[in-house]
Design a protein around this motif. Structure first.
Motif, PDB file in Angstrom:
ATOM      1  N   ILE A  83       0.867  -1.318   0.159  1.00 40.33           N
ATOM      2  CA  ILE A  83      -0.035  -0.043   0.063  1.00 40.33           C
ATOM      3  C   ILE A  83       0.787   1.198   0.010  1.00 40.33           C
ATOM      4  O   ILE A  83       1.940   1.364   0.917  1.00 40.33           O
ATOM      5  CB  ILE A  83      -0.862   0.050   1.274  1.00 40.33           C
ATOM      6  CG1 ILE A  83      -1.760  -1.177   1.488  1.00 40.33           C
ATOM      7  CG2 ILE A  83      -1.847   1.202   1.275  1.00 40.33           C
ATOM      8  CD1 ILE A  83      -2.655  -1.592   0.503  1.00 40.33           C
ATOM      9  N   TRP A  84       0.579   1.996  -0.959  1.00 43.94           N
ATOM     10  CA  TRP A  84       1.348   3.405  -0.974  1.00 43.94           C
ATOM     11  C   TRP A  84       0.502   4.497  -0.609  1.00 43.94           C
ATOM     12  O   TRP A  84      -0.622   4.590  -0.467  1.00 43.94           O
ATOM     13  CB  TRP A  84       1.753   3.696  -2.463  1.00 43.94           C
ATOM     14  CG  TRP A  84       2.354   2.685  -3.278  1.00 43.94           C
ATOM     15  CD1 TRP A  84       1.883   1.130  -3.791  1.00 43.94           C
ATOM     16  CD2 TRP A  84       3.975   2.567  -3.911  1.00 43.94           C
ATOM     17  NE1 TRP A  84       2.795   0.695  -4.511  1.00 43.94           N
ATOM     18  CE2 TRP A  84       3.870   1.444  -4.596  1.00 43.94           C
ATOM     19  CE3 TRP A  84       4.710   3.564  -3.552  1.00 43.94           C
ATOM     20  CZ2 TRP A  84       5.304   1.098  -4.969  1.00 43.94           C
ATOM     21  CZ3 TRP A  84       5.980   3.376  -4.275  1.00 43.94           C
ATOM     22  CH2 TRP A  84       6.358   2.026  -4.866  1.00 43.94           C
ATOM     23  N   LEU A  85       1.178   5.473   0.047  1.00 41.16           N
ATOM     24  CA  LEU A  85       0.601   6.647   0.518  1.00 41.16           C
ATOM     25  C   LEU A  85       1.199   7.905  -0.024  1.00 41.16           C
ATOM     26  O   LEU A  85       2.648   8.272   0.175  1.00 41.16           O
ATOM     27  CB  LEU A  85       0.678   6.543   2.069  1.00 41.16           C
ATOM     28  CG  LEU A  85      -0.020   7.794   2.678  1.00 41.16           C
ATOM     29  CD1 LEU A  85      -1.575   7.845   2.597  1.00 41.16           C
ATOM     30  CD2 LEU A  85       0.574   8.042   4.188  1.00 41.16           C
ATOM     31  N   TYR A  86       0.618   9.015  -0.477  1.00 42.19           N
ATOM     32  CA  TYR A  86       0.955  10.240  -0.820  1.00 42.19           C
ATOM     33  C   TYR A  86       0.143  11.062   0.021  1.00 42.19           C
ATOM     34  O   TYR A  86      -0.941  11.257   0.045  1.00 42.19           O
ATOM     35  CB  TYR A  86       0.533  10.610  -2.321  1.00 42.19           C
ATOM     36  CG  TYR A  86       0.639  11.981  -2.630  1.00 42.19           C
ATOM     37  CD1 TYR A  86       1.934  12.463  -3.000  1.00 42.19           C
ATOM     38  CD2 TYR A  86      -0.401  12.958  -2.391  1.00 42.19           C
ATOM     39  CE1 TYR A  86       2.104  14.019  -3.372  1.00 42.19           C
ATOM     40  CE2 TYR A  86      -0.076  14.351  -2.839  1.00 42.19           C
ATOM     41  CZ  TYR A  86       1.275  14.759  -3.126  1.00 42.19           C
ATOM     42  OH  TYR A  86       1.307  16.271  -3.561  1.00 42.19           O
ATOM     43  N   LEU A  87       1.094  12.034   0.560  1.00 40.18           N
ATOM     44  CA  LEU A  87       0.605  13.067   1.672  1.00 40.18           C
ATOM     45  C   LEU A  87       1.130  14.257   1.067  1.00 40.18           C
ATOM     46  O   LEU A  87       2.296  14.667   0.589  1.00 40.18           O
ATOM     47  CB  LEU A  87       1.174  12.862   3.024  1.00 40.18           C
ATOM     48  CG  LEU A  87       0.938  11.589   3.912  1.00 40.18           C
ATOM     49  CD1 LEU A  87       1.653  11.686   4.981  1.00 40.18           C
ATOM     50  CD2 LEU A  87      -0.597  11.506   4.271  1.00 40.18           C
ATOM     51  N   PRO A  88      -0.018  15.429   1.306  1.00 35.56           N
ATOM     52  CA  PRO A  88       0.656  16.679   0.502  1.00 35.56           C
ATOM     53  C   PRO A  88       1.891  17.321   1.342  1.00 35.56           C
ATOM     54  O   PRO A  88       2.085  16.843   2.371  1.00 35.56           O
ATOM     55  CB  PRO A  88      -0.860  17.522   0.824  1.00 35.56           C
ATOM     56  CG  PRO A  88      -1.887  16.313   1.168  1.00 35.56           C
ATOM     57  CD  PRO A  88      -1.031  15.534   1.475  1.00 35.56           C
ATOM     58  N   ARG A  89       2.481  18.188   0.432  1.00 33.35           N
ATOM     59  CA  ARG A  89       3.580  18.918   1.143  1.00 33.35           C
ATOM     60  C   ARG A  89       3.369  19.478   2.419  1.00 33.35           C
ATOM     61  O   ARG A  89       4.179  19.477   3.088  1.00 33.35           O
ATOM     62  CB  ARG A  89       4.300  19.851   0.095  1.00 33.35           C
ATOM     63  CG  ARG A  89       4.944  19.061  -1.242  1.00 33.35           C
ATOM     64  CD  ARG A  89       5.644  20.245  -1.924  1.00 33.35           C
ATOM     65  NE  ARG A  89       6.513  19.736  -3.003  1.00 33.35           N
ATOM     66  CZ  ARG A  89       7.010  20.349  -3.857  1.00 33.35           C
ATOM     67  NH1 ARG A  89       6.960  21.593  -4.149  1.00 33.35           N
ATOM     68  NH2 ARG A  89       7.795  19.585  -4.719  1.00 33.35           N
ATOM     69  N   ASN A  90       2.145  19.988   2.457  1.00 28.99           N
ATOM     70  CA  ASN A  90       1.982  20.851   3.857  1.00 28.99           C
ATOM     71  C   ASN A  90       1.409  20.062   4.865  1.00 28.99           C
ATOM     72  O   ASN A  90       1.083  20.408   6.000  1.00 28.99           O
ATOM     73  CB  ASN A  90       1.077  21.887   3.398  1.00 28.99           C
ATOM     74  CG  ASN A  90      -0.402  21.625   3.278  1.00 28.99           C
ATOM     75  OD1 ASN A  90      -0.636  20.416   2.998  1.00 28.99           O
ATOM     76  ND2 ASN A  90      -1.123  22.595   3.132  1.00 28.99           N
ATOM     77  N   TYR A  91       1.398  18.682   4.608  1.00 35.60           N
ATOM     78  CA  TYR A  91       0.728  17.909   5.835  1.00 35.60           C
ATOM     79  C   TYR A  91       1.299  17.992   7.210  1.00 35.60           C
ATOM     80  O   TYR A  91       0.329  17.993   8.101  1.00 35.60           O
ATOM     81  CB  TYR A  91       0.757  16.449   5.289  1.00 35.60           C
ATOM     82  CG  TYR A  91      -0.153  15.487   6.532  1.00 35.60           C
ATOM     83  CD1 TYR A  91      -1.290  15.433   6.104  1.00 35.60           C
ATOM     84  CD2 TYR A  91       0.566  14.691   7.393  1.00 35.60           C
ATOM     85  CE1 TYR A  91      -2.225  14.441   6.800  1.00 35.60           C
ATOM     86  CE2 TYR A  91      -0.065  14.004   8.177  1.00 35.60           C
ATOM     87  CZ  TYR A  91      -1.355  13.811   7.860  1.00 35.60           C
ATOM     88  OH  TYR A  91      -2.127  13.133   8.829  1.00 35.60           O
ATOM     89  N   TYR A  92       2.406  18.140   7.395  1.00 38.84           N
ATOM     90  CA  TYR A  92       3.092  17.923   8.522  1.00 38.84           C
ATOM     91  C   TYR A  92       3.313  19.486   8.972  1.00 38.84           C
ATOM     92  O   TYR A  92       4.014  19.785  10.119  1.00 38.84           O
ATOM     93  CB  TYR A  92       4.424  17.291   8.706  1.00 38.84           C
ATOM     94  CG  TYR A  92       4.247  15.780   8.475  1.00 38.84           C
ATOM     95  CD1 TYR A  92       3.618  15.039   9.536  1.00 38.84           C
ATOM     96  CD2 TYR A  92       4.757  15.126   7.322  1.00 38.84           C
ATOM     97  CE1 TYR A  92       3.399  13.557   9.332  1.00 38.84           C
ATOM     98  CE2 TYR A  92       4.516  13.708   7.050  1.00 38.84           C
ATOM     99  CZ  TYR A  92       3.975  13.143   8.078  1.00 38.84           C
ATOM    100  OH  TYR A  92       3.880  11.660   8.104  1.00 38.84           O
TER     101      TYR A  92
END
Length: 384
Positions: free
Chosen positions: A153-162
């Motif tokens: 399972i792959w996950l993409y998080l937006p650049r501003n997530y953290y």
């Protein structure tokens, strides 16, 4: 006399229109290497099955081998020659990948071909790692209890997530191998991460993407919601396990994602997308769980495998479902007509929002789905 004429006209309307059918002869006259090994033709007429015994080339005298495909309806057909798998697909003389061969069928055809090389004759060059820092792997063996198997399972998080506390919509996508990383992709990646990084800056809209690897040789059955009859993609029927696969996304994977990441809940913020059979299972997910998924990206769907009754749309959603349909003009002979028939059925329900996109030169491959994805994402973000 008037009644006779009327009756005759009515009779003509009741007579079914028989579509022309043609015979297509494909002849291989020269093969660069491995001349004694079996050769198959794989294309959008047999769901790209690389080892379909019905499409195995037979001797035609001398060194020639060929096949006559009978009763093909008019249209554009894409295909390649293989030696039984896509690891052994034909390529250019220098080992580079080649574009699909394309035939326009509007009469009987007799065509000859030369196979310049086989992909497995050339050392595999290391593919580059192209996933952006926003992409990670949640698990290399996420358990699927419904199918008694595991999956990456792959996950993409937006650049501003953290750097923020905001919540995000989630897009679930099939064929995770092909979404983010060229190193894992079979026929080229979609570049989802780079696309969303760019569009986020332009649109100010962000989204989490969850990519689920396909099951390899189980892909066809897991992405099929219904049993595929014998003769559609081979001599044997294919058991449909799509119900269990979507049940896994809804009842196992989605709750896990919602518990671990800052997601927006509800169908207005939960989407699903895929191509070919991945489009079929995404469409089915929308039908089966209309109050879970609010939008579906349906890229080059293999609707031809199913009956109109099986593709009957869901009408019990508590909100306005959103469909994005895309197909290339040079895909299978019935790709556009099959897709348009589904859209026509959906049009009967004014609560549905539908966009239809067709790229006339497009064939059935990742390159064109990658090019179409930004339009799908922009349209989706404008609606929500």
């Amino acid at each position: 006399m008037r009644n006779i004429i009327f009756s005759f006209a009515l009779l003509l309307l009741l007579i079914p229109v028989v579509q022309a059918q043609f015979n297509v002869k494909l002849m291989v006259t020269k093969v660069a290497t491995r001349q004694d090994e079996p050769i198959y033709v794989s294309g959008n007429f047999n769901n790209w099955n690389p080892k379909d015994e019905q499409y195995r080339l037979k001797p035609f005298g001398g060194s020639r081998v060929g096949i006559v495909i009978k009763n093909m309806t008019p249209g554009n057909y894409a295909f390649k020659f293989t030696r039984g798998s896509f690891d052994k697909v034909e390529c250019l003389a220098d080992g580079r990948d080649m574009n699909d061969r394309v035939l326009q069928v509007d009469s009987d055809i007799d065509s000859s071909f030369t196979i310049a090389g086989w992909k497995d004759d050339y050392p595999e060059k290391p593919k580059p790692y192209t996933a952006s820092p926003q992409v990670s792997i949640i698990d290399t063996a996420f358990y699927i209890p419904q199918l008694h198997s595991t999956r990456r399972i792959w996950l993409y998080l937006p650049r501003n997530y953290y750097q923020s506390t905001q919540t995000y919509p989630v897009l679930y996508m099939q064929d995770g191998q092909n979404l983010f990383n060229e190193q894992a992709a079979f026929a080229g990646e979609w570049g989802i991460d780079e696309c969303l990084d760019t569009l986020a800056q332009k649109l100010g809209k962000y989204c989490i993407v969850v990519g689920i690897d396909n099951g390899g040789d189980k892909r066809l059955s897991e992405y099929s919601p219904y049993t595929i009859p014998a003769g559609k993609v081979g001599k044997d029927s294919v058991k449909g396990e799509g119900f269990y696969y979507i049940n896994f996304i809804v009842n196992a994977l989605k709750p896990f994602i919602d518990s671990k990441y800052r997601t927006k809940k509800g169908p207005h913020y939960t989407y699903i997308a895929g191509s070919s059979m991945g489009a079929i299972i995404s469409y089915y997910a929308f039908m089966k769980y209309p109050n879970i998924f609010g939008a579906a990206g349906i890229f080059s769907p293999a609707f031809w495998l199913y009956s109109p009754q099986q593709l009957k749309p869901a009408v019990h959603a508590d909100f306005k479902p959103v469909y994005y349909f895309y197909a290339g003009g040079k895909e299978s002979a019935t790709m556009l007509s099959d897709m348009d028939e589904v859209i026509k059925n959906l049009d009967a329900y004014p609560s549905h929002t539908i966009r239809r996109s067709v790229y006339p030169p497009g064939t059935h491959q990742e390159k064109y789905w990658r090019e179409e994805f930004p339009a799908f994402y922009r349209w989706l973000m404008q609606l929500y």
